[in-house]
Design an enzyme around this catalytic site. Structure first.
Site, PDB file in Angstrom:
ATOM      1  N   ASP A 471      46.639  42.356  -2.107  1.00  8.88           N
ATOM      2  CA  ASP A 471      46.428  43.455  -1.256  1.00  8.88           C
ATOM      3  C   ASP A 471      45.432  44.356  -2.086  1.00  8.88           C
ATOM      4  O   ASP A 471      44.855  43.954  -3.156  1.00  8.88           O
ATOM      5  CB  ASP A 471      47.833  44.574  -1.354  1.00  8.88           C
ATOM      6  N   ASP A 541      48.695  47.466   9.159  1.00 13.46           N
ATOM      7  CA  ASP A 541      50.050  48.305   8.679  1.00 13.46           C
ATOM      8  C   ASP A 541      50.645  48.513   9.812  1.00 13.46           C
ATOM      9  O   ASP A 541      51.884  49.077   9.863  1.00 13.46           O
ATOM     10  CB  ASP A 541      49.632  49.310   7.591  1.00 13.46           C
TER      11      ASP A 541
HETATM   12  C1  DGJ Z   1      49.620  48.135   2.091  1.00 15.76           C
HETATM   13  C2  DGJ Z   1      49.874  46.859   2.734  1.00 15.76           C
HETATM   14  O1  DGJ Z   1      49.101  46.837   3.968  1.00 15.76           O
HETATM   15  C3  DGJ Z   1      51.549  46.897   3.056  1.00 15.76           C
HETATM   16  O2  DGJ Z   1      52.103  45.836   4.021  1.00 15.76           O
HETATM   17  C4  DGJ Z   1      52.311  47.008   1.816  1.00 15.76           C
HETATM   18  O3  DGJ Z   1      51.912  45.767   1.241  1.00 15.76           O
HETATM   19  C5  DGJ Z   1      51.608  48.151   1.048  1.00 15.76           C
HETATM   20  N1  DGJ Z   1      50.411  48.114   0.828  1.00 15.76           N
HETATM   21  C6  DGJ Z   1      52.303  48.221  -0.279  1.00 15.76           C
HETATM   22  O4  DGJ Z   1      52.003  49.153  -1.152  1.00 15.76           O
END
Ligand code: DGJ
Length: 721
Positions: A471, A541
């Site tokens: 991430d 997201d």
């Molecule tokens: C952003 C990601 O896109 C989410 O899926 C998740 O992993 C969060 N970060 C966790 O902080």
């Protein structure tokens, strides 16, 4: 022949299956582009230069030429492809033809991701050398024709053969003139949770910038730009497009000059990148992938999808069926312990899921997002058996185990930051601006790269981990380095990317069995650069099924379905509050790498039964979904419906996915028109047993049922008989 050189006319003819790209060297040594479009028979087209001979206007003729490598100060007034500031303090750069080579295959680009060949006969590479006679800056432009895949790639190596240092101010990967101006511009625009919306606007006589200055390709724009004929549709018409194999700041432009000719450019963003090129040094631009299609946008996407699936992505997982996963993020956020995780994993196993992914919150003292990034040591209060113990328990249930990292970041509240406060991007004497309460590690520094490689490798080596979610949750602000001399500060963003690519190359090759998925606050770094190291990306997201129709539709313009993470999450949805049926959520997630992202241990028995059925469906269909040909049929940007289809590689199976957003009273009958089937063949609907001819499905269409209620979906499976 994919590349022909005609010595008499000094022309180069590059040919894919359906396109031609023709270059010519003028008497004065200028390299011009005579044509990019539908394939031409090989032969003489230098007569096209006649159209420029008589230009008499306020501007010199030179500025009107279809230059292949335009520079500044030469009478060309658009975005330059290359510009170098010399020791005399001016950036006049005059590049003329020197020589060329043609060879089978394609070389790698040192330190950068790129498309590749598995045997030299898959592609032919032409390198044309241009030289500035005064400064001895050489531009080696590499063109690779993947004849069968029907794409062209282009990049430049800038070599300082002079004795004085140069400062590169523009180093674009591709700049291509197109005759005429009557085009529409298409790009993929968005924001966090609304990535890659398809925007189509008339270009007119304008200059349009599609860009990121964020140090990531970004949520706002994707490194993709296209021009198309006004009449182009998803299935027909000419489209000229460029996509950059790069994950940092970029600039793509579409420009129309005062002679009503157009130009597309793509490459590093000169606003945030300048490079010192000492005598004897070489700078390599990232690779641009150029796709021309005379079969509309689907024709363009098919070419990108096949190239990226087979000759950009790498590693063991490239061709393997991707596991169906459960990710705990939206199920638990930071609020979990081993017991809760195992309860979710147990239920996941029951419904046939193959991989459990533990998301953010397993390390340091991270119970919220304000600390511990950089301290990649398990939190034993939450997970007393450690990652190895948890992974073993999950493996013992028959599931693979996967883990989340955000390795490029550091929390000010972390042991790492306390030990190395100079390891983040920053400017001495200025504030270090936090976003999501975190700072960005300075990956231009080798010791920072080495720290990340060691920290991540130590965890991966300590437990049975089969998947990593990588991430990256903020963009750059003070994008400078404590480790560079003043003249190199503007190199930091690109040096960061080179550092990141070194880290990714090292880790992914040390752990070849691990499936890596990249992520950046969802789809903030969904690009071909990341796909070279990690064959899938978390698309957004935003897990709302209705929103996802548009996000996945737009993403598919360039990126294959096998690269898109798509999860069934809770209803009401956490990003929009919208309630949708489990069926709708499952049918939308079928459009990518299928997974779940909710607390499975708290679902009703009916939902669990339905989820088990969905998982069976995905397993039965996934070869077609992940390796078949994906075609968009109806756009959610243009109607209340969305539809797409997958056709298996052997053309025996067809999966048709249709969606309706809002219900309507007294609705008109709505038909979906399939595409690319065999007109003469018969297809059986596997659920109803009805038989249709390919011609009927494509020309007469398939009427959808008339549903009651909003957010409805239908998935059809057809078998060719
Ligand atoms: C952003 C990601 O896109 C989410 O899926 C998740 O992993 C969060 N970060 C966790 O902080």
């Amino acid at each position: 022949m994919p590349v022909c050189y005609h010595a008499a006319s000094k022309t180069f003819h590059l040919q894919g299956k359906t396109f031609s790209y023709v270059l010519a060297v003028r008497e004065d040594g200028t390299l011009v582009n005579l044509y990019w479009g539908s394939r031409l028979p090989d032969g003489e087209i230098t007569y096209l230069m006649d159209g420029y001979q008589g230009s008499a206007s306020f501007d010199p003729l030179f500025g009107h030429l279809p230059l292949e490598m335009p520079t500044r100060g030469t009478g060309y007034y658009g975005t330059p492809a290359v510009c170098a500031m010399n020791a005399q303090g001016n950036d006049l750069t005059c590049l003329t033809y020197e020589d060329y080579t043609i060879a089978s295959g394609k070389a790698a680009i040192p330190g950068l991701p790129a498309t590749y060949v598995e045997s030299p006969d898959e592609a032919t590479t032409l390198i044309i050398r241009l030289r500035d006679k005064l400064t001895s800056l050489c531009a080696d432009i590499s063109y690779t024709v993947f004849e069968q895949l029907d794409v062209l790639t282009r990049r430049t190596a800038l070599v300082n053969e002079g004795s004085e240092k140069l400062t590169l101010t523009h180093m674009q990967s591709a700049s291509v003139p197109l005759y005429g101006r009557d085009y529409d511009l298409v790009h993929l625009k968005g924001s966090w949770a609304r990535e890659r919306a398809v925007v189509r606007t008339p270009l007119g006589q304008a200059s349009v910038r599609v860009e990121s200055q964020r140090g990531a390709s970004g949520h706002e724009e994707n490194p993709f730009i296209a021009l198309c004929e006004k009449s182009a549709t998803e299935h027909a018409g000419s489209v000229w497009s460029m996509n950059l194999v790069y994950s940092g700041s970029f600039l793509a432009t579409a420009e129309v000059n005062n002679q009503h000719n157009s130009r597309l450019t793509i490459g590093l963003n000169p606003e945030v990148c300048r490079w010192q090129l000492a005598a004897g040094e070489t700078f390599c631009t990232p690779e641009a992938v150029l796709v021309y299609s005379d079969e509309g946008f689907n024709g363009m996407s098919h070419r990108y999808h096949t190239l990226y699936r087979t000759r950009l992505c790498r590693g063991e997982w490239r061709d393997k069926p991707r596991p169906i996963l459960i990710n705990n993020w939206e199920g638990t956020y930071f609020d979990f312990n081993e017991e809760r995780i195992l309860a979710i994993a147990e239920r996941a196993k029951e419904i046939g899921v193959e991989l459990f992914v533990l998301d953010d919150g397993w390390f340091g003292k991270r119970n919220t997002d304000n600390c511990s990034l950089g301290d990649w040591v398990v939190n034993r209060e939450k997970l007393p058996c450690g990652i190895d113990g948890l992974a073993k328990k999950v493996n013992d249930m028959g599931l693979m185990f996967g883990l989340w990292f955000e390795p490029e970041m550091v929390s000010p509240d972390s042991d790492l930051y306390r030990a190395h406060p100079d390891w983040c991007l920053h400017v001495a004497g200025r504030p270090r601006t936090e976003a999501r309460q975190q700072l960005i590690l300075d990956l231009s520094r080798v010791e920072v790269q080495d720290y990340i490689i060691k920290a991540v490798s130590d965890v991966l080596g300590s437990a049975s981990i089969g998947y990593v979610k990588w991430d990256m949750n903020r963009n750059m602000m003070e994008y400078f380095s404590g480790d560079q001399t003043p003249d190199k500060q503007m190199e930091t963003q690109h040096r960061y990317m080179l550092g990141l690519y070194r880290v990714l190359e090292t880790i992914t090759s040390s752990f070849p069995n691990v499936l890596f998925e990249s992520c950046s606050g969802g789809g903030g770094r969904f690009d071909a650069g990341m796909l070279h190291y990690m064959p899938q990306t978390w698309t957004s997201d935003d897990t709302d099924a209705v929103e996802r129709l548009a996000i996945q539709y737009g993403t598919s313009f360039v990126y294959p379905a096998s690269s898109m993470g798509a999860h069934v999450s809770a209803s009401p949805n956490h990003q929009t509050g919208r309630a949708t049926t489990l069926k709708m959520r499952g049918d939308v997630a079928l459009g990518g790498n299928f997974g779940f992202e909710l607390d499975l241990s708290r679902q009703s028995p009916e939902d669990v039964t339905e989820m088990r059925r969905m998982v069976e469906d995905v397993k039965r269909l996934r070869l077609t979904l992940q390796q078949g040909t994906f075609t968009r049929l109806e756009s959610p940007f243009e109607s209340n419906f969305a539809a797409w289809q997958f056709v298996s590689a052997d053309e025996q199976d067809v999966v048709l996915c249709c969606y309706q957003r809002l219900a309507m009273p007294n609705p008109a009958s709505h038909r979906i028109f399939l595409n690319g089937l065999c007109a003469e063949a018969k297809y059986r609907d596997e659920k109803s047993g009805k038989i249709y001819s390919g011609a009927a499905l494509m020309r007469a269409g398939l009427p959808l049922p008339r549903p009651m209620g909003d957010f409805t979906s239908w998935v059809y499976e057809f078998k060719r008989i």
